[in-house]
Design a protein around this motif. Structure first.
Motif, PDB file in Angstrom:
ATOM      1  N   VAL A  10       1.128 -10.135   4.916  1.00  0.00           N
ATOM      2  CA  VAL A  10      -0.146  -9.510   4.935  1.00  0.00           C
ATOM      3  C   VAL A  10      -0.143  -8.099   5.566  1.00  0.00           C
ATOM      4  O   VAL A  10      -0.683  -7.084   4.890  1.00  0.00           O
ATOM      5  CB  VAL A  10      -1.069 -10.329   5.393  1.00  0.00           C
ATOM      6  N   GLY A  11       0.353  -7.877   6.796  1.00  0.00           N
ATOM      7  CA  GLY A  11       0.538  -6.483   7.485  1.00  0.00           C
ATOM      8  C   GLY A  11       1.207  -5.630   6.695  1.00  0.00           C
ATOM      9  O   GLY A  11       0.766  -4.293   6.796  1.00  0.00           O
ATOM     10  N   ARG A  12       2.293  -5.904   5.957  1.00  0.00           N
ATOM     11  CA  ARG A  12       3.146  -4.834   5.345  1.00  0.00           C
ATOM     12  C   ARG A  12       2.413  -4.410   4.118  1.00  0.00           C
ATOM     13  O   ARG A  12       2.618  -3.276   3.944  1.00  0.00           O
ATOM     14  CB  ARG A  12       4.257  -5.653   5.142  1.00  0.00           C
ATOM     15  N   ASN A  13       1.767  -5.525   3.326  1.00  0.00           N
ATOM     16  CA  ASN A  13       1.040  -4.939   2.256  1.00  0.00           C
ATOM     17  C   ASN A  13      -0.220  -3.925   2.550  1.00  0.00           C
ATOM     18  O   ASN A  13      -0.263  -2.968   1.913  1.00  0.00           O
ATOM     19  CB  ASN A  13       0.544  -6.251   1.491  1.00  0.00           C
ATOM     20  N   SER A  35      -2.524   1.522   2.943  1.00  0.00           N
ATOM     21  CA  SER A  35      -2.886   2.648   3.862  1.00  0.00           C
ATOM     22  C   SER A  35      -2.188   3.680   3.853  1.00  0.00           C
ATOM     23  O   SER A  35      -2.485   4.891   4.122  1.00  0.00           O
ATOM     24  CB  SER A  35      -3.287   1.795   5.039  1.00  0.00           C
ATOM     25  N   GLY A  36      -0.714   3.648   4.099  1.00  0.00           N
ATOM     26  CA  GLY A  36       0.225   4.725   4.288  1.00  0.00           C
ATOM     27  C   GLY A  36       0.110   4.903   5.596  1.00  0.00           C
ATOM     28  O   GLY A  36       0.856   5.990   5.995  1.00  0.00           O
ATOM     29  N   GLY A  37      -0.161   4.129   6.412  1.00  0.00           N
ATOM     30  CA  GLY A  37      -0.234   4.498   7.989  1.00  0.00           C
ATOM     31  C   GLY A  37       0.370   3.220   8.916  1.00  0.00           C
ATOM     32  O   GLY A  37       0.629   2.298   8.361  1.00  0.00           O
ATOM     33  N   SER A  63      -6.051  -1.552  12.084  1.00  0.00           N
ATOM     34  CA  SER A  63      -5.408  -0.398  11.703  1.00  0.00           C
ATOM     35  C   SER A  63      -4.902   0.408  13.201  1.00  0.00           C
ATOM     36  O   SER A  63      -5.534  -0.010  14.317  1.00  0.00           O
ATOM     37  CB  SER A  63      -6.250   0.506  11.097  1.00  0.00           C
ATOM     38  N   PHE A  64      -4.122   1.200  13.173  1.00  0.00           N
ATOM     39  CA  PHE A  64      -3.486   1.980  14.441  1.00  0.00           C
ATOM     40  C   PHE A  64      -4.996   2.697  14.660  1.00  0.00           C
ATOM     41  O   PHE A  64      -5.037   2.568  16.186  1.00  0.00           O
ATOM     42  CB  PHE A  64      -2.539   2.870  13.983  1.00  0.00           C
ATOM     43  N   THR A  65      -5.699   3.254  14.217  1.00  0.00           N
ATOM     44  CA  THR A  65      -6.693   4.127  14.829  1.00  0.00           C
ATOM     45  C   THR A  65      -7.749   2.997  15.434  1.00  0.00           C
ATOM     46  O   THR A  65      -8.125   3.278  16.451  1.00  0.00           O
ATOM     47  CB  THR A  65      -7.648   4.586  13.752  1.00  0.00           C
ATOM     48  N   GLY A 121       8.413  -0.610  11.574  1.00  0.00           N
ATOM     49  CA  GLY A 121       8.453  -1.951  10.853  1.00  0.00           C
ATOM     50  C   GLY A 121       7.304  -2.766  10.924  1.00  0.00           C
ATOM     51  O   GLY A 121       6.102  -2.214  11.088  1.00  0.00           O
ATOM     52  N   ASN A 122       7.278  -4.058  11.097  1.00  0.00           N
ATOM     53  CA  ASN A 122       6.027  -4.878  11.249  1.00  0.00           C
ATOM     54  C   ASN A 122       5.798  -4.791  12.828  1.00  0.00           C
ATOM     55  O   ASN A 122       6.526  -5.092  13.676  1.00  0.00           O
ATOM     56  CB  ASN A 122       6.074  -6.177  11.111  1.00  0.00           C
ATOM     57  N   ASN A 123       4.594  -4.267  12.992  1.00  0.00           N
ATOM     58  CA  ASN A 123       4.037  -3.955  14.359  1.00  0.00           C
ATOM     59  C   ASN A 123       3.296  -5.300  14.989  1.00  0.00           C
ATOM     60  O   ASN A 123       2.075  -5.303  14.864  1.00  0.00           O
ATOM     61  CB  ASN A 123       3.497  -2.462  14.663  1.00  0.00           C
TER      62      ASN A 123
END
Length: 336
Positions: free
Chosen positions: A22-25, A30-32, A116-118, A193-195
């Motif tokens: 799910v996270g990879r998709n 999002s491209g981020g 998200s990272f933000t 990768g997957n964080n």
């Protein structure tokens, strides 16, 4: 027994792979950078019970802290500066709990545990401000009690409204400064990768562990800064209470002993708060078990904001009288 443990391990691994997909998709869309908050996913059978427990605690905490702020504002009897500090403590606890807990509750009932990272960095930034601020607001409260007990004749001069406002403003300012430093160093990290973030919130240690960059500088920055903050705030708190204890023991009145110790004993929840911070950030190799890290995070994220309005304030006679007056007024209006 061994078979059950293997089945549980396989089920947990499968769930983590599914969350990772799910996270990879989400990351590809999002491209981020996208993080996956693992939370308590290794205990699937506890997700619903934990959700109900944390939801109940969240409701109690929000009502307790907002109610405390409202009571202090509407009752002119609660003008002493002790309540000025208590109102800010309640505000900090409410904000901190609101920043962290909604995402925790969401992740307990939905399969998509991504953030998200933000969003993750913002959660950490705000939470960090509030944690550092609370440490020094607690120190200011201890100093306030020291002046009230040891130098009562000078209390109105030493702890004037101006000086108290400066102490609180300095606490917020230092919290913002520390958070800016920590966050700026986190932004220098690379993620690939997957964080996975092995916690229920974006905690500093877990974010650094998810990075593929050298964590040395970030680890040293948080160790040095957190140790400085802990030593500074705890020195004020412990020194204040040592002098309070000495002064109280010199009082001839037993009633005076009881009143002074009763006022100060309620402040001892600081041991839970500072103990959790010391374990997470100031003790080398304390993060060998992520389960222990999560437990320590629960203490200062969930337990402290819940206990503060109950222990610091609601056991106070003036506060209880105000609550009773509000309840009686409401009942009287309903009867009318």
């Amino acid at each position: 027994m061994h078979s059950e443990r293997n089945d549980r391990t396989k089920e947990s691994s499968f769930r983590l792979r599914r969350v990772a997909n799910v996270g990879r998709n989400q990351e590809n869309q999002s491209g981020g950078v996208t993080f996956v908050l693992l939370g308590f996913s290794e205990y699937p059978e506890l997700q619903v019970p934990l959700f109900l427990v944390f939801l109940t605690i969240y409701t109690v905490t929000v009502l307790g802290n907002l109610g405390m702020i409202m009571i202090i504002k509407i009752n002119p009897k609660l003008y002493p500066l002790m309540y000025f500090f208590l109102s800010h403590l309640s505000f900090v606890d409410f904000c901190y709990f609101t920043v962290v807990t909604p995402k925790l509750l969401e992740n307990l009932i939905v399969e998509d545990r991504t953030i998200s990272f933000t969003g993750c960095i913002m959660q950490f930034f705000i939470a960090c401000i509030l944690v550092v601020t609370e440490a020094f607001v607690l120190a200011a409260m201890a100093y306030d009690r020291f002046v009230a007990v040891c130098n009562p004749l000078l209390y109105t001069v030493v702890m004037s409204q101006k000086h108290s406002s400066l102490l609180v403003s300095a606490s917020y300012s230092w919290g913002i400064s520390c958070s800016l430093i920590y966050t700026s160093f986190l932004l220098t990290l690379s993620f690939c990768g997957n964080n996975f973030i092995n916690n229920f919130g974006c905690e500093h240690t877990a974010i650094v562990a998810a990075s593929c960059s050298d964590p040395y500088i970030n680890q040293k920055i948080i160790l040095v800064s957190a140790t400085f903050n802990e030593i500074s705030s705890l020195r004020i708190i412990l020194t204040s209470y040592v002098f309070i204890f000495i002064t109280v023991m010199k009082m001839p009145s037993t009633e005076g002993h009881h009143k002074a110790f009763s006022t100060c004993a309620s402040h001892l929840t600081i041991t839970i708060f500072h103990g959790s911070i010391l374990f997470l950030y100031c003790v080398p190799n304390s993060k060998s078990s992520w389960l222990m890290v999560k437990e320590a995070s629960v203490f200062y994220t969930v337990v402290i904001p819940t206990l503060n309005p109950l222990i610091y304030s609601l056991r106070n006679k003036d506060v209880k009288d105000t609550v009773n007056e509000l309840i009686n007024t409401k009942l009287f209006c309903d009867k009318m």
